[in-house]
Design a protein around this motif. Sequence first.
Motif, PDB file in Angstrom:
ATOM      1  N   SER A   1       0.347  -1.019  -0.068  1.00 59.50           N
ATOM      2  CA  SER A   1      -0.080  -0.105  -0.288  1.00 59.50           C
ATOM      3  C   SER A   1       0.881   1.087   0.132  1.00 59.50           C
TER       4      SER A   1
ATOM      5  N   PHE B   1      -7.602   3.851 -14.289  1.00 59.33           N
ATOM      6  CA  PHE B   1      -8.407   2.971 -14.393  1.00 59.33           C
ATOM      7  C   PHE B   1      -7.978   2.047 -15.125  1.00 59.33           C
TER       8      PHE B   1
ATOM      9  N   PRO C   1     -15.016   2.757 -10.336  1.00 61.31           N
ATOM     10  CA  PRO C   1     -13.723   3.079 -10.821  1.00 61.31           C
ATOM     11  C   PRO C   1     -13.661   3.761 -12.122  1.00 61.31           C
ATOM     12  N   ALA C   2     -14.804   3.327 -12.706  1.00 68.92           N
ATOM     13  CA  ALA C   2     -14.635   4.226 -14.214  1.00 68.92           C
ATOM     14  C   ALA C   2     -15.312   5.499 -13.873  1.00 68.92           C
TER      15      ALA C   2
ATOM     16  N   TYR D   1      -6.542  -5.728   2.757  1.00 65.92           N
ATOM     17  CA  TYR D   1      -6.127  -6.913   1.970  1.00 65.92           C
ATOM     18  C   TYR D   1      -7.043  -8.335   2.860  1.00 65.92           C
TER      19      TYR D   1
ATOM     20  N   GLN E   1      -6.309   7.089  -5.567  1.00 65.39           N
ATOM     21  CA  GLN E   1      -6.378   6.521  -7.292  1.00 65.39           C
ATOM     22  C   GLN E   1      -4.617   7.535  -7.383  1.00 65.39           C
TER      23      GLN E   1
ATOM     24  N   ARG F   1     -13.177   0.678  -3.855  1.00 66.32           N
ATOM     25  CA  ARG F   1     -11.872   0.144  -4.307  1.00 66.32           C
ATOM     26  C   ARG F   1     -11.695  -1.184  -4.485  1.00 66.32           C
TER      27      ARG F   1
ATOM     28  N   ASN G   1      -6.222  15.616   2.894  1.00 66.56           N
ATOM     29  CA  ASN G   1      -7.125  14.823   2.064  1.00 66.56           C
ATOM     30  C   ASN G   1      -6.317  13.269   1.488  1.00 66.56           C
ATOM     31  N   ALA G   2      -6.756  12.223   0.767  1.00 64.53           N
ATOM     32  CA  ALA G   2      -6.095  11.246   0.832  1.00 64.53           C
ATOM     33  C   ALA G   2      -6.607  10.155  -0.302  1.00 64.53           C
TER      34      ALA G   2
ATOM     35  N   ARG H   1     -11.433  -4.728  -5.591  1.00 64.61           N
ATOM     36  CA  ARG H   1     -10.615  -5.761  -6.513  1.00 64.61           C
ATOM     37  C   ARG H   1     -10.101  -7.681  -5.953  1.00 64.61           C
ATOM     38  N   ARG H   2     -10.350  -7.882  -7.110  1.00 59.05           N
ATOM     39  CA  ARG H   2      -9.594  -9.598  -6.623  1.00 59.05           C
ATOM     40  C   ARG H   2      -7.580  -9.628  -6.533  1.00 59.05           C
TER      41      ARG H   2
ATOM     42  N   TYR I   1     -10.203  16.169  -7.572  1.00 59.42           N
ATOM     43  CA  TYR I   1     -10.130  16.347  -6.781  1.00 59.42           C
ATOM     44  C   TYR I   1     -10.175  17.068  -5.684  1.00 59.42           C
TER      45      TYR I   1
ATOM     46  N   SER J   1      -5.942   0.276   3.652  1.00 55.82           N
ATOM     47  CA  SER J   1      -5.936  -0.667   2.665  1.00 55.82           C
ATOM     48  C   SER J   1      -5.961  -1.544   3.304  1.00 55.82           C
TER      49      SER J   1
ATOM     50  N   HIS K   1      -8.696  -6.995  -2.291  1.00 56.12           N
ATOM     51  CA  HIS K   1      -8.398  -5.717  -1.275  1.00 56.12           C
ATOM     52  C   HIS K   1      -9.716  -4.435  -1.439  1.00 56.12           C
TER      53      HIS K   1
ATOM     54  N   TRP L   1     -10.592   0.029   0.266  1.00 61.15           N
ATOM     55  CA  TRP L   1     -10.329   1.282   0.719  1.00 61.15           C
ATOM     56  C   TRP L   1     -11.875   1.157   1.685  1.00 61.15           C
TER      57      TRP L   1
ATOM     58  N   GLN M   1     -14.273   7.201 -11.113  1.00 62.53           N
ATOM     59  CA  GLN M   1     -13.575   7.837 -10.732  1.00 62.53           C
ATOM     60  C   GLN M   1     -14.456   8.312  -9.197  1.00 62.53           C
ATOM     61  N   VAL M   2     -14.701   7.261  -8.621  1.00 60.38           N
ATOM     62  CA  VAL M   2     -15.997   6.811  -7.612  1.00 60.38           C
ATOM     63  C   VAL M   2     -15.667   6.144  -6.576  1.00 60.38           C
ATOM     64  N   TYR M   3     -15.019   6.384  -5.347  1.00 56.84           N
ATOM     65  CA  TYR M   3     -14.012   6.369  -4.434  1.00 56.84           C
ATOM     66  C   TYR M   3     -13.911   6.721  -3.019  1.00 56.84           C
ATOM     67  N   PRO M   4     -14.000   5.861  -2.001  1.00 55.36           N
ATOM     68  CA  PRO M   4     -14.248   7.221  -1.072  1.00 55.36           C
ATOM     69  C   PRO M   4     -13.218   8.034  -0.815  1.00 55.36           C
ATOM     70  N   MET M   5     -13.928   9.401   0.035  1.00 59.35           N
ATOM     71  CA  MET M   5     -12.559   9.895   0.526  1.00 59.35           C
ATOM     72  C   MET M   5     -12.233  10.109   1.919  1.00 59.35           C
TER      73      MET M   5
END
Lengths: 348, 348
Positions: free
Chosen positions: A155, A211, B285-286, B256, A207, B306, A203-204, B308-309, A198, B254, B318, B320, B288-292
């Motif tokens: 990570s 993708f 992801p397409a 696993y 990405q 995020r 922040n973290a 993922r296998r 963004y 992050s 994995h 987030w 760009q939506v993920y937690p922040m």
Amino acid sequence: MSNETYTVAVVGATGAVGQQMLKTLEDKNFPVGELKLLSSSRSAGKKMTFKGQEYTLEEATPESFDGVQIALFSAGGSVSKALAPEAVRRGAIVVDNTSAYRMDPDTPLVVPEVNEEDLHNHNGIIANPNCSTIQMAVALEPIRQKYGLKKVVVSTYQAVSGAGLEAVDEMNTQSTAVLNGEEAEANLMPVSGDKKHYQIAFNAIPQIDKFQDNGYTFEEMKMINETKKILHMDELPVAATCVRLPVATGHSESVYIETETGNPDVKELQQTLSEGEGITLQDDPANQVYPMAVNSVGLPDVFVGRIRRDLDRENAYHFWVVSDNLLKGAAYNSVQIAESLIRLNLIK
Amino acid sequence: MSNETYTVAVVGATGAVGQQMLKTLEDKNFPVGELKLLSSSRSAGKKMTFKGQEYTLEEATPESFDGVQIALFSAGGSVSKALAPEAVRRGAIVVDNTSAYRMDPDTPLVVPEVNEEDLHNHNGIIANPNCSTIQMAVALEPIRQKYGLKKVVVSTYQAVSGAGLEAVDEMNTQSTAVLNGEEAEANLMPVSGDKKHYQIAFNAIPQIDKFQDNGYTFEEMKMINETKKILHMDELPVAATCVRLPVATGHSESVYIETETGNPDVKELQQTLSEGEGITLQDDPANQVYPMAVNSVGLPDVFVGRIRRDLDRENAYHFWVVSDNLLKGAAYNSVQIAESLIRLNLIK
């Protein structure tokens, strides 16, 4: 090394990495004879200083490489795609710091501490790996040599300068805005060419780069694929989650590994890593000694610390790797490659 | 829930978590009858507002808890050690947000979405888990239920407010200094009570809480041990690397994992997580939506994205996880516990 000097071109000299390339050539007293600073037409005519002498930037064209022996490219993938073959055609060896040729099977991908011997197979272009890959490969190599590697999960905690100087400016401007209770405007991060932007200040962002269809980012796939190529371990399971932080310079990485054998204790693993080429061990928890991004800036070392055994699985470990992403992660590694090429008599 | 109201004490009301406790009691319209705001002698006499009414802070003493039914503690481990038993002796149920009782075998450690039923075994004190533990436990629970869990490796990206409001002030002061090209003075971070202090502004510090002899920090051991206790999985291999970031509020993780069975594809795992109690899926992801972190502030959700296998191992994934460390990581979870106690008829 003889007293011979070389005609060197730096392509993308004004960028975050380009500036560090000039500084590294200076600091390492690289045997530069003639120096050409090349750039886009936009930056042509600007002046930069090398060893106290002023140079005027020229627009990079195929003809710029006439007489050049070593060309250090760091001006983006499209520039490398267009001009690196032209430089090679004119007799130069290219050290390319973009992703353009890294996974090309005919192009060596080199971290000198790990796979310098791959340089012998070059066809004119040598690829410099991705910043986050290099520092991890340096840390993994002595472990691979002694115990073998069975799995790697990383990570990352990556600095903004990896996205260029404009990104650092954006972070600073946003930081000032947030500290003043104002809105932070985002135009570049996390990926300037992607659809949405963004706030990186305070922040973290999980990405870095765009993708892929498999849900991983290109940055993550770079770490995965490049690590396998550099270590010559096509079958090594590597997984990566790459995260951008509000840090100017210095990438940090939380690495989990499983070794094949050995089950070394922490002391033995510290010893193994401290003897690894390019590694500086900073691992004394009792005295709060561990690597940190702000302490890595301007130094070529790969710093390793926080080495711990996994509490459950044998042959499993955790550690923390930090390096200046612009130096060992980019400019310094490129200049090291050029030095290796000279030492191996590979420069015509 | 009946129309009954309860006499509630908040211990440490002026702190980062204490303030959020008052806000959460207000936002959730918790059936507060009488409210006592307790503090150190230093803060006694200060005034705070709850539901538009002004309250004067009193110094917390054993006698403060006479008549109190629910006492929410968040004033440090030593205060809880000294006063929580006194509150219990006087008939109160304590929800303690410090680490003082978390690993006590006679004290339930509760994340209501995961192990609300453990409240039945209380002996007066309920422990609220560590902030970084709670959000991970919420994300792991639906996976554990459906597929079982075999291994967890987490690297955290933790916000400064977890170390208190003074730490946020220090980060802001340091940030301003660095932006002005000045030295950043460090007096608190990473651990106010430890020997050395380091700059957190524009840095990443791989230390939260003090180090243990095994090389892990207490924060890491909290995540490891508390996760096992909450999930009722004493043998679950959990490993943690805890890192402090220059983020005011919002912990990111992050994660696993290896599951026992199922080998679900990403879509199925997204579905499983989105149905998990307390979880909001942000995973596109397409687009760009993920937690922040910055988007989590002020919200009680545990955000997961995020997903993922693992590219090599079956049943390995994995993802987030982000949540407001002061809310779900502390105040909100504490008030949820108090609500559960009422619903389960456990308040006298």
